[in-house]
Design a protein around this motif. Structure first.
Motif, PDB file in Angstrom:
ATOM      1  N   TRP A 190       0.879  -1.238  -0.014  1.00  0.00           N
ATOM      2  CA  TRP A 190      -0.008  -0.065  -0.118  1.00  0.00           C
ATOM      3  C   TRP A 190       0.770   1.435   0.059  1.00  0.00           C
ATOM      4  CZ3 TRP A 190      -0.237   4.128   3.305  1.00  0.00           C
ATOM      5  CH2 TRP A 190      -1.357   4.927   3.199  1.00  0.00           C
ATOM      6  N   ASN A 191       2.013   1.246   0.849  1.00  0.00           N
ATOM      7  CA  ASN A 191       2.858   2.381   1.052  1.00  0.00           C
ATOM      8  C   ASN A 191       3.630   2.636  -0.454  1.00  0.00           C
ATOM      9  OD1 ASN A 191       4.380   4.381   2.725  1.00  0.00           O
ATOM     10  ND2 ASN A 191       6.009   3.254   1.936  1.00  0.00           N
ATOM     11  N   ALA A 192       3.755   1.829  -1.227  1.00  0.00           N
ATOM     12  CA  ALA A 192       4.536   2.005  -2.711  1.00  0.00           C
ATOM     13  C   ALA A 192       3.342   2.169  -3.506  1.00  0.00           C
ATOM     14  CB  ALA A 192       5.126   0.410  -3.211  1.00  0.00           C
ATOM     15  N   ARG A 193       2.119   1.841  -3.466  1.00  0.00           N
ATOM     16  CA  ARG A 193       1.259   2.017  -4.591  1.00  0.00           C
ATOM     17  C   ARG A 193       0.250   3.180  -4.223  1.00  0.00           C
ATOM     18  NH1 ARG A 193      -0.184  -2.302  -8.212  1.00  0.00           N
ATOM     19  NH2 ARG A 193      -2.441  -1.401  -8.152  1.00  0.00           N
ATOM     20  N   ALA A 194      -0.304   3.408  -3.065  1.00  0.00           N
ATOM     21  CA  ALA A 194      -1.204   4.318  -2.849  1.00  0.00           C
ATOM     22  C   ALA A 194      -0.961   5.407  -1.826  1.00  0.00           C
ATOM     23  CB  ALA A 194      -2.693   3.634  -2.178  1.00  0.00           C
ATOM     24  N   ASN A 195       0.252   5.311  -1.188  1.00  0.00           N
ATOM     25  CA  ASN A 195       0.566   6.409  -0.082  1.00  0.00           C
ATOM     26  C   ASN A 195       1.178   7.487  -0.765  1.00  0.00           C
ATOM     27  OD1 ASN A 195       1.289   7.846   1.921  1.00  0.00           O
ATOM     28  ND2 ASN A 195       2.661   6.456   2.747  1.00  0.00           N
ATOM     29  N   ASN A 196       0.483   8.779  -1.266  1.00  0.00           N
ATOM     30  CA  ASN A 196       0.919   9.788  -1.476  1.00  0.00           C
ATOM     31  C   ASN A 196       1.826   9.509  -2.926  1.00  0.00           C
ATOM     32  OD1 ASN A 196       1.480  12.565  -1.922  1.00  0.00           O
ATOM     33  ND2 ASN A 196       2.786  12.841  -0.137  1.00  0.00           N
ATOM     34  N   VAL A 218       8.779  20.764 -13.235  1.00  0.00           N
ATOM     35  CA  VAL A 218       7.745  19.802 -13.066  1.00  0.00           C
ATOM     36  C   VAL A 218       7.965  19.055 -11.789  1.00  0.00           C
ATOM     37  CG1 VAL A 218       6.305  17.808 -13.858  1.00  0.00           C
ATOM     38  CG2 VAL A 218       7.375  19.733 -15.684  1.00  0.00           C
ATOM     39  N   ALA A 219       9.458  18.581 -11.682  1.00  0.00           N
ATOM     40  CA  ALA A 219       9.445  17.823 -10.441  1.00  0.00           C
ATOM     41  C   ALA A 219       9.377  18.533  -9.222  1.00  0.00           C
ATOM     42  CB  ALA A 219      11.184  17.347 -10.564  1.00  0.00           C
ATOM     43  N   VAL A 220       9.959  19.934  -9.281  1.00  0.00           N
ATOM     44  CA  VAL A 220      10.054  20.783  -8.094  1.00  0.00           C
ATOM     45  C   VAL A 220       8.388  21.015  -7.668  1.00  0.00           C
ATOM     46  CG1 VAL A 220      10.395  23.019  -7.154  1.00  0.00           C
ATOM     47  CG2 VAL A 220      12.142  21.681  -8.576  1.00  0.00           C
ATOM     48  N   LEU A 221       7.652  21.414  -8.709  1.00  0.00           N
ATOM     49  CA  LEU A 221       6.264  21.492  -8.414  1.00  0.00           C
ATOM     50  C   LEU A 221       5.401  20.464  -7.866  1.00  0.00           C
ATOM     51  CD1 LEU A 221       3.837  23.564  -8.743  1.00  0.00           C
ATOM     52  CD2 LEU A 221       3.345  22.563 -11.064  1.00  0.00           C
ATOM     53  N   LEU A 222       5.766  19.026  -8.516  1.00  0.00           N
ATOM     54  CA  LEU A 222       5.055  18.003  -8.040  1.00  0.00           C
ATOM     55  C   LEU A 222       5.514  17.523  -6.612  1.00  0.00           C
ATOM     56  CD1 LEU A 222       5.034  15.721 -11.124  1.00  0.00           C
ATOM     57  CD2 LEU A 222       3.132  16.971 -10.127  1.00  0.00           C
ATOM     58  N   GLY A 223       6.850  17.956  -6.380  1.00  0.00           N
ATOM     59  CA  GLY A 223       7.319  17.695  -4.902  1.00  0.00           C
ATOM     60  C   GLY A 223       6.906  18.465  -4.086  1.00  0.00           C
ATOM     61  N   TRP A 224       6.342  19.853  -4.277  1.00  0.00           N
ATOM     62  CA  TRP A 224       6.030  20.763  -3.405  1.00  0.00           C
ATOM     63  C   TRP A 224       4.433  20.674  -3.044  1.00  0.00           C
ATOM     64  CZ3 TRP A 224       2.004  24.623  -4.358  1.00  0.00           C
ATOM     65  CH2 TRP A 224       1.922  25.656  -3.239  1.00  0.00           C
ATOM     66  N   VAL A 225       3.678  20.179  -4.232  1.00  0.00           N
ATOM     67  CA  VAL A 225       2.348  19.879  -3.811  1.00  0.00           C
ATOM     68  C   VAL A 225       2.458  18.451  -2.735  1.00  0.00           C
ATOM     69  CG1 VAL A 225       0.307  18.890  -4.985  1.00  0.00           C
ATOM     70  CG2 VAL A 225       1.787  20.798  -5.804  1.00  0.00           C
ATOM     71  N   ALA A 226       3.123  17.451  -3.253  1.00  0.00           N
ATOM     72  CA  ALA A 226       3.108  16.023  -2.553  1.00  0.00           C
ATOM     73  C   ALA A 226       3.735  16.391  -0.849  1.00  0.00           C
ATOM     74  CB  ALA A 226       4.215  15.279  -3.067  1.00  0.00           C
ATOM     75  N   LEU A 227       4.383  17.273  -0.987  1.00  0.00           N
ATOM     76  CA  LEU A 227       4.921  17.873   0.508  1.00  0.00           C
ATOM     77  C   LEU A 227       3.814  18.304   1.229  1.00  0.00           C
ATOM     78  CD1 LEU A 227       7.139  17.838   2.413  1.00  0.00           C
ATOM     79  CD2 LEU A 227       8.057  20.163   1.712  1.00  0.00           C
ATOM     80  N   ARG A 228       3.014  19.250   0.692  1.00  0.00           N
ATOM     81  CA  ARG A 228       1.963  19.807   1.177  1.00  0.00           C
ATOM     82  C   ARG A 228       0.544  18.646   1.730  1.00  0.00           C
ATOM     83  NH1 ARG A 228       1.001  25.050   1.356  1.00  0.00           N
ATOM     84  NH2 ARG A 228      -1.388  24.826   0.874  1.00  0.00           N
ATOM     85  N   ARG A 229       0.853  17.590   1.098  1.00  0.00           N
ATOM     86  CA  ARG A 229      -0.343  16.779   1.030  1.00  0.00           C
ATOM     87  C   ARG A 229      -0.099  15.931   2.348  1.00  0.00           C
ATOM     88  NH1 ARG A 229      -1.951  14.347  -4.773  1.00  0.00           N
ATOM     89  NH2 ARG A 229      -2.995  16.130  -5.626  1.00  0.00           N
ATOM     90  N   VAL A 230       1.447  15.775   2.746  1.00  0.00           N
ATOM     91  CA  VAL A 230       1.784  14.817   3.885  1.00  0.00           C
ATOM     92  C   VAL A 230       1.191  15.122   5.251  1.00  0.00           C
ATOM     93  CG1 VAL A 230       3.707  14.324   5.254  1.00  0.00           C
ATOM     94  CG2 VAL A 230       4.068  14.522   2.908  1.00  0.00           C
ATOM     95  N   ASN A 231       0.374  14.062   5.726  1.00  0.00           N
ATOM     96  CA  ASN A 231      -0.611  14.218   6.811  1.00  0.00           C
ATOM     97  C   ASN A 231      -0.491  12.813   7.704  1.00  0.00           C
ATOM     98  OD1 ASN A 231      -2.135  14.809   9.101  1.00  0.00           O
ATOM     99  ND2 ASN A 231      -3.928  15.265   7.798  1.00  0.00           N
ATOM    100  N   PRO A 232       0.449  12.532   8.553  1.00  0.00           N
ATOM    101  CA  PRO A 232       0.611  11.337   9.164  1.00  0.00           C
ATOM    102  C   PRO A 232      -0.689  10.877  10.124  1.00  0.00           C
ATOM    103  CG  PRO A 232       2.616  12.649   9.325  1.00  0.00           C
ATOM    104  CD  PRO A 232       1.531  13.457   8.706  1.00  0.00           C
ATOM    105  N   GLU A 233      -1.525  11.854  10.550  1.00  0.00           N
ATOM    106  CA  GLU A 233      -2.371  11.890  11.276  1.00  0.00           C
ATOM    107  C   GLU A 233      -3.797  11.338  10.498  1.00  0.00           C
ATOM    108  OE1 GLU A 233      -2.086  11.585  14.515  1.00  0.00           O
ATOM    109  OE2 GLU A 233       0.106  12.101  14.146  1.00  0.00           O
ATOM    110  N   ALA A 234      -3.676  11.580   9.305  1.00  0.00           N
ATOM    111  CA  ALA A 234      -5.014  11.289   8.350  1.00  0.00           C
ATOM    112  C   ALA A 234      -5.196   9.811   8.458  1.00  0.00           C
ATOM    113  CB  ALA A 234      -4.758  11.826   7.083  1.00  0.00           C
ATOM    114  N   HIS A 235      -6.429   9.436   7.763  1.00  0.00           N
ATOM    115  CA  HIS A 235      -6.879   8.377   7.895  1.00  0.00           C
ATOM    116  C   HIS A 235      -7.307   7.844   6.165  1.00  0.00           C
ATOM    117  CE1 HIS A 235      -8.288   4.128   8.762  1.00  0.00           C
ATOM    118  NE2 HIS A 235      -9.362   4.346   8.181  1.00  0.00           N
ATOM    119  N   PRO A 236      -6.561   7.179   5.431  1.00  0.00           N
ATOM    120  CA  PRO A 236      -5.256   6.520   5.847  1.00  0.00           C
ATOM    121  C   PRO A 236      -4.288   7.747   5.880  1.00  0.00           C
ATOM    122  CG  PRO A 236      -5.718   6.220   3.380  1.00  0.00           C
ATOM    123  CD  PRO A 236      -6.962   6.859   4.248  1.00  0.00           C
ATOM    124  N   PRO A 237      -3.091   7.411   6.560  1.00  0.00           N
ATOM    125  CA  PRO A 237      -2.003   8.595   6.487  1.00  0.00           C
ATOM    126  C   PRO A 237      -1.257   8.896   5.287  1.00  0.00           C
ATOM    127  CG  PRO A 237      -1.126   6.478   7.232  1.00  0.00           C
ATOM    128  CD  PRO A 237      -2.769   6.255   7.231  1.00  0.00           C
TER     129      PRO A 237
END
Length: 274
Positions: A190-196, A218-237
């Protein structure tokens, strides 16, 4: 005797744990109630999903556990390995027929067995899994019987054997064959396929940008958006913070590096300033 409101005292959680037994294990104190069915559950069977607590039965249901949801989604569904087996089947069959027409019956038999095994794999026949591991050794034996040296043959069979082991041990492939998989392996899948997944795509773009600098933004932009999505407390994290940072770092490094190269080339200066 009438008890005034000031005299009434609500029971503390610790007191409840001492007095309320677990629904499944009456000899153990409950630590809370299941968020789905409401049953009291003890620490041994309690499953924590984010801020919620579930009993063992509810915690493993697909609508509650994102890991079990992934299991249900991929259960019996063909994966990349299955389709690769199907693609390789005609090649084995052609080699089988060609070897038979030339009178090389031992090679024809081996190629025919290969065709049967990979086709059975695609069809989900479980015996194809161990049979696939036997194919490379069978070819080694065939070459040795034809008088080839072991030191010459064995290295040639290392790549096919590695591929067979990778397909056999693949968690995704085991789900296709409807085999039970440990929760920790499902968690890794799941971490490899579906986690962020955006973080993974950003990292791929960043690596490509080292060769093609136009991909770096593109890499910088996608990385920035992905970083903003990080939320270990979410379900799923939502994780992969490090991947997002790596993507942004590599993207910036690519931009700076290629800018340096292009400027020096534009000015007619050597790339090596020393």
């Amino acid at each position: 005797m009438r008890i005034s409101p000031s005299m009434s005292v609500s029971a503390s959680p610790s007191a409840l744990q001492e007095t309320v037994p677990c629904a499944l294990h009456p000899e153990r104190p409950a630590v809370g109630t299941c968020a789905r069915c409401g049953a009291f559950c003890c620490e041994a069977e309690a499953i924590h999903q984010g801020e919620h607590l579930y009993c063992e039965a509810c915690g493993h249901r697909p609508e509650v556990s994102y890991v079990e949801e992934l299991r249900a989604k991929l259960w019996g569904k063909r994966d990349t390995w299955a389709w690769l087996m199907l693609i390789s089947a005609p090649a084995h069959l052609v080699f089988c027929i060609g070897s038979g027409l030339e009178g090389m019956w031992s090679w024809a038999v081996l190629a025919g067995v290969n065709a049967v095994v990979v086709t059975a794999w695609f069809l989900g026949v479980r015996l194809a899994r161990p049979a696939l591991l036997l194919l490379p050794p069978a070819w080694v034996v065939g070459f040795l019987l034809k008088g080839r040296e072991a030191l010459e043959v064995v290295p040639l069979m290392v790549p096919p054997m590695a591929l067979a082991l990778a397909a056999f041990s693949s968690t995704r492939s085991q789900l296709f064959f409807r085999l039970e998989v440990e929760p920790r392996r499902l968690e890794r899948l799941w971490n490899a396929r579906a986690n962020n997944p955006l973080a993974s795509r950003a990292l791929v773009c960043a690596m490509v940008s080292l060769v093609l600098p136009v991909v770096a933004p593109v890499a910088v932009l996608l990385g920035w958006v992905a970083l903003r999505r990080v939320n270990p407390e979410a379900h799923p994290p939502v994780g992969k913070k490090l991947q997002a940072l790596e993507a942004m770092g590599l993207g910036v490094l690519s931009l700076l590096g290629w800018t340096y190269v292009l400027v020096r080339l534009k000015l007619g200066l050597p790339l090596n300033p020393l």
